[in-house]
Each structure stands twice: as C-alpha cells, then as structure tokens.
Write a protein that holds these residues in place. Structure first.
Motif, mmCIF file in Angstrom:
data_model
loop_
_atom_site.group_PDB
_atom_site.id
_atom_site.type_symbol
_atom_site.label_atom_id
_atom_site.label_comp_id
_atom_site.label_asym_id
_atom_site.label_seq_id
_atom_site.Cartn_x
_atom_site.Cartn_y
_atom_site.Cartn_z
ATOM 1 N N LYS A 224 0.855 -1.189 0.000
ATOM 2 C CA LYS A 224 0.000 0.000 0.000
ATOM 3 C C LYS A 224 0.883 1.228 0.000
ATOM 4 N N PHE A 225 0.272 2.400 -0.253
ATOM 5 C CA PHE A 225 1.066 3.624 -0.325
ATOM 6 C C PHE A 225 0.271 4.801 0.221
ATOM 7 N N SER A 226 0.980 5.895 0.475
ATOM 8 C CA SER A 226 0.390 7.083 1.103
ATOM 9 C C SER A 226 -0.752 7.649 0.263
ATOM 10 N N LYS A 227 -1.868 7.950 0.924
ATOM 11 C CA LYS A 227 -3.055 8.552 0.288
ATOM 12 C C LYS A 227 -3.616 7.660 -0.819
ATOM 13 N N GLN A 228 -3.464 6.351 -0.669
ATOM 14 C CA GLN A 228 -3.831 5.444 -1.752
ATOM 15 C C GLN A 228 -5.281 5.613 -2.194
ATOM 16 N N GLY A 229 -6.203 5.659 -1.248
ATOM 17 C CA GLY A 229 -7.605 5.809 -1.605
ATOM 18 C C GLY A 229 -7.886 7.101 -2.343
ATOM 19 N N LEU A 230 -7.224 8.167 -1.941
ATOM 20 C CA LEU A 230 -7.417 9.465 -2.593
ATOM 21 C C LEU A 230 -6.872 9.462 -4.009
ATOM 22 N N PHE A 231 -5.669 8.911 -4.172
ATOM 23 C CA PHE A 231 -5.092 8.858 -5.516
ATOM 24 C C PHE A 231 -5.921 7.962 -6.435
ATOM 25 N N GLU A 232 -6.295 6.794 -5.955
ATOM 26 C CA GLU A 232 -7.044 5.876 -6.815
ATOM 27 C C GLU A 232 -8.395 6.453 -7.198
ATOM 28 N N GLU A 233 -9.043 7.132 -6.263
ATOM 29 C CA GLU A 233 -10.294 7.825 -6.601
ATOM 30 C C GLU A 233 -10.052 8.869 -7.684
ATOM 31 N N GLY A 234 -8.984 9.651 -7.525
ATOM 32 C CA GLY A 234 -8.671 10.698 -8.494
ATOM 33 C C GLY A 234 -8.315 10.139 -9.855
ATOM 34 N N TRP A 235 -7.544 9.040 -9.872
ATOM 35 C CA TRP A 235 -7.173 8.434 -11.159
ATOM 36 C C TRP A 235 -8.404 7.905 -11.892
ATOM 37 N N ILE A 366 -3.700 16.165 -7.830
ATOM 38 C CA ILE A 366 -4.130 15.040 -8.660
ATOM 39 C C ILE A 366 -4.508 15.512 -10.060
ATOM 40 N N ASP A 367 -5.185 16.640 -10.135
ATOM 41 C CA ASP A 367 -5.548 17.259 -11.404
ATOM 42 C C ASP A 367 -5.813 18.730 -11.120
ATOM 43 N N THR A 368 -6.182 19.493 -12.109
ATOM 44 C CA THR A 368 -6.393 20.929 -11.929
ATOM 45 C C THR A 368 -7.316 21.194 -10.750
ATOM 46 N N ASP A 369 -6.828 21.958 -9.772
ATOM 47 C CA ASP A 369 -7.584 22.346 -8.577
ATOM 48 C C ASP A 369 -8.079 21.156 -7.758
ATOM 49 N N ASP A 370 -7.492 19.995 -7.939
ATOM 50 C CA ASP A 370 -7.877 18.808 -7.163
ATOM 51 C C ASP A 370 -6.718 18.443 -6.248
#
Length: 422
Positions: A224-235, A366-370
C-alpha cells in the motif's frame, strides 16, 4: 484554516522562538562556529534561524555545492505543466547578504569528528563547534537490477529536482502517441511518501492533454502507499483506463531494467517502454556515511535536539534521519531544523531551549484544482519523534474543498521557501 505565506512564517517564528543569553562557549577561531552541510529545507532553514536569532554571536557557514537550489516539493507540478522551472529555483544570495551566512559552494567530502573539521572537495577544511548535516538522500546501489546512476540519463529518477526534472519532462513530451511510461516505485522508507503517486497524477494530466492513448504502468514493491484511496479515486475520475499499478503480488517487487533496450522485466514479463522513471531505494546522503554516524541506511537522532545518537556535536535533519514517526518531507525537515537551531544556539550561547515540537503536511495535486493533503503533529520522546495526532483529506470531497486544499499548498510553498531562503 488556509495556510498562506504570512501564517506559515508567523507560526514558524513562534515555534522556534528562544530567549537570548550571553555566550558561554568559546572557540579557537573566536566566536563559536556552526557548519551546515546541505542547503535544502533542513539546512537552509537551520542556517538562517541560527544566524538570525543569534544576532551575530555565532559564525554560520553553509556548505552547498549548487548555486541554484530546485525544490523537490512542487517539482512534480513542473512535470505536469502547472509551474515553470524558474518557480521552484532559489538562490542563497539573501542568506549571505542579509543574514551574514558564509555560503560556500563546494562539496563536503569528509568529516574528522575528533578534530571537528569538514573537508571540502576544492581543498582545505572548515572547523566547527557544532555540525548540522542535512544532505538529503542518495540511492542504494543495486536496488533496481540493471539500473545505476550511470543510467539516469536514459532512465531518470527525477527525485533530485533540477536537470533530472527537465529530462523526465522532455522524455514524456517526446513519447510517441499511444506510448508507454513505466515508473519503478521505491520501497519504504523514502523521500516524500506521496511523491511518486503525485508524479503519476501529473504525468497522466500531461498525457491526457497531449497523448491521450498513452499508457502508464507503476511497478510497486509496496502493498500500500500514502493517500492510496485518494489517488485511486482521483485516477478513476480524471484518468480512467490510463494507469495500471502492479503491486508485489503480481511482480511489482521483482523488477529488472535494461536501459539500453528500454525494457522493464516484471517477474518475467518484459515490457518495452518509451519512458522509464526509476525511483530506487534510498539512504542517507553520502556525507553521513563518511562521518560514520549511520546505522543501516539512515542516521539515528534524538528527537529532543536532532543530535546524532553517535556524536553529540553533530545534528542531522530531514530525509537522512532515522527519527521515528515523521515522514521524510520538506515540511518535516523545515520543522526539525528549527528544533536543531534552538538546541544549537542553546548549547553555544546559553539561550533558552523549549521542548521540541514538530509538524508536517504533505500536499499532492491530482488534477487541476484537485488537491489533497495528509499531516500530523509530533513531540519528542526519549525513544523517538512520536505522532500526537493527524489528519487526511477524505474521498468524496467536493470541488470547492479540493481547490481550497490546492490553494493552501501554494501558500505553504511561498511560506516555506521564504522561511528557508529569506
């Protein structure tokens, strides 16, 4: 609370405030001398605070080979096209002209702990009463079979910002349509835990606009990695179908690269890539090994003062340390630098020393303004720097909250760089 430049510096000054007292320790060269090796978030901050708060009672020498310092934090935003390179570039002129710091642009190549001197590549040595080491990271030899620093121009790491960042961005821009970008992610512990995954986000942002059929593969040795849920949601939201992460169960921990062929072998499966971003396992900057203050890959320190557990006359900051619960980040190094500066000034001038307290926040775009963040506060115990409490962005936050988080990170960047360089 939105963190801007004024708020960050104000909080920093309050955290590092001390009461001056007459000098109680002399030195063979007159007033006591502190030598700082490494001019990043830890070293530059420590040098500035010691010079500023000692009001001339301490001679401060900062040894840093580069004349222009590029921050690793926010370098991913340069790769993603959100900033230009000059916006993460900083000079040491103000530290020299306004704070009287003797900035020496040279490599520290040795430390004589008995004589208390630092040897320079250009010749000669600099004596110290206290030494602060903030050299950042180096890479573990052989961590990724087939890769060494000799291959970094073909397969860049871009985990030391500047020319490597420029190279990686240029390689991404030169990818053929529908090409493949592979990142070999590092094992724990390493500099900036969310950093590789923010980079994936920034590469995806760039490719989505310029090369939308390109593929991104992450070979990751970690479960697992830092902020995994947040990154995967964003991706999934912004870059659906573009990013594939291969964890240790599927070969991510068994990787070999061939820079000449531009291939990545994942547990027997050979992938032909157009760009390979290898981020190897890390260790403390080489000068810590030369000083013989490391245990394993890192330099153990006391959280109360950031003093080396091997030599009380040496303090170690930031990424190079083994200190407990704090992540290796620019914010952490800056926070640790103020504790060390206070301890050093107390030892050399008799000024008052307050109990050590620390904080850290790591923002990622993660992306513009995200924007998302994770952070915590810490205190020193006899065993380690221990986490007191923490916070993290939540999945499902609305766009306004994410924009505010990103804007907060921009304010923090302005604040910390002013805190480092004046």
């Amino acid at each position: 609370m939105t963190l801007n430049r004024r708020a960050f510096i104000g909080a920093s000054v309050a955290a590092g405030a001390t009461l001056s007292a007459p000098m109680v320790m002399g030195a063979s060269h007159g007033k006591p001398r502190v030598v700082v090796v490494g001019g990043g978030a830890g070293g530059a901050t420590a040098a500035r605070y010691i010079a500023k708060d000692s009001k001339g009672e301490i001679d401060v020498v900062l040894i840093e080979p580069t004349r222009t310092y590029y921050t690793c934090f926010f370098s991913n935003l340069y790769i993603g096209g959100f900033r230009d390179l000059s916006s993460i570039a900083h000079s040491y002129g103000t530290l020299a002209s306004e704070y009287g710091i003797n900035v020496v642009h040279d490599w520290a190549i040795g430390i004589d702990r008995d004589a208390k001197t630092v040897s320079l590549a250009g010749g000669g040595s600099v004596p110290y009463d206290r030494l602060i080491l903030s050299p950042g990271i180096d890479f573990v030899d052989g961590a990724v079979p087939g890769w060494s620093t000799l291959a970094q121009n073909k397969m860049p790491h871009a985990y030391k910002a500047g020319s490597q960042s420029e190279l990686l961005k240029a390689q991404i821009e030169a990818m053929p349509q529908g090409g493949t970008y592979v990142m070999v992610a590092p094992p724990n512990p390493y500099r900036c835990p969310p950093g590789p995954y923010e980079r994936i986000s920034m590469v995806a942002h760039k490719l989505k606009a310029e090369n939308p059929t390109a593929k991104i593969i992450i070979a990751d040795p970690k479960e697992k990695f830092s902020k995994q849920g947040l990154f995967e949601e964003g991706w999934n939201t912004h870059y659906a179908g573009m990013i594939e992460r291969i964890g240790p169960d599927f070969g991510g921990a068994n990787v070999e690269v061939n820079p000449d062929e531009m291939t990545v072998n994942l547990d027997g499966e050979v992938i032909k890539a157009d760009v390979v971003n290898v981020i190897p396992a890390m260790k403390a900057g080489r000068i810590c090994e030369l000083a013989d203050i490391t245990e394993g890959n890192w330099a153990p320190v006391s959280g109360h003062t950031m003093q080396s557990r091997v030599d009380e006359n040496i303090h170690v900051l930031g990424d190079a340390t083994s200190q407990g619960d704090m992540p290796k980040s620019g914010f952490s190094a800056n926070s640790q630098a103020k504790v060390a500066a206070m301890a050093v000034r107390g030892a050399l001038t008799g000024s008052r020393v307050f109990p050590a307290k620390f904080s850290n926040t790591c923002w990622s775009l993660i992306d513009t303004d995200d924007g998302v963040k994770v952070g915590a506060t810490y205190e020193a115990t006899d065993e380690k720097i221990a986490k007191v409490d923490g916070f993290i962005s939540q999945t499902g936050e609305d766009a306004a909250m994410r924009k505010t988080t990103y804007e907060e990170s921009v304010g923090w960047y302005e604040g910390i760089t002013a805190d480092m360089f004046g």
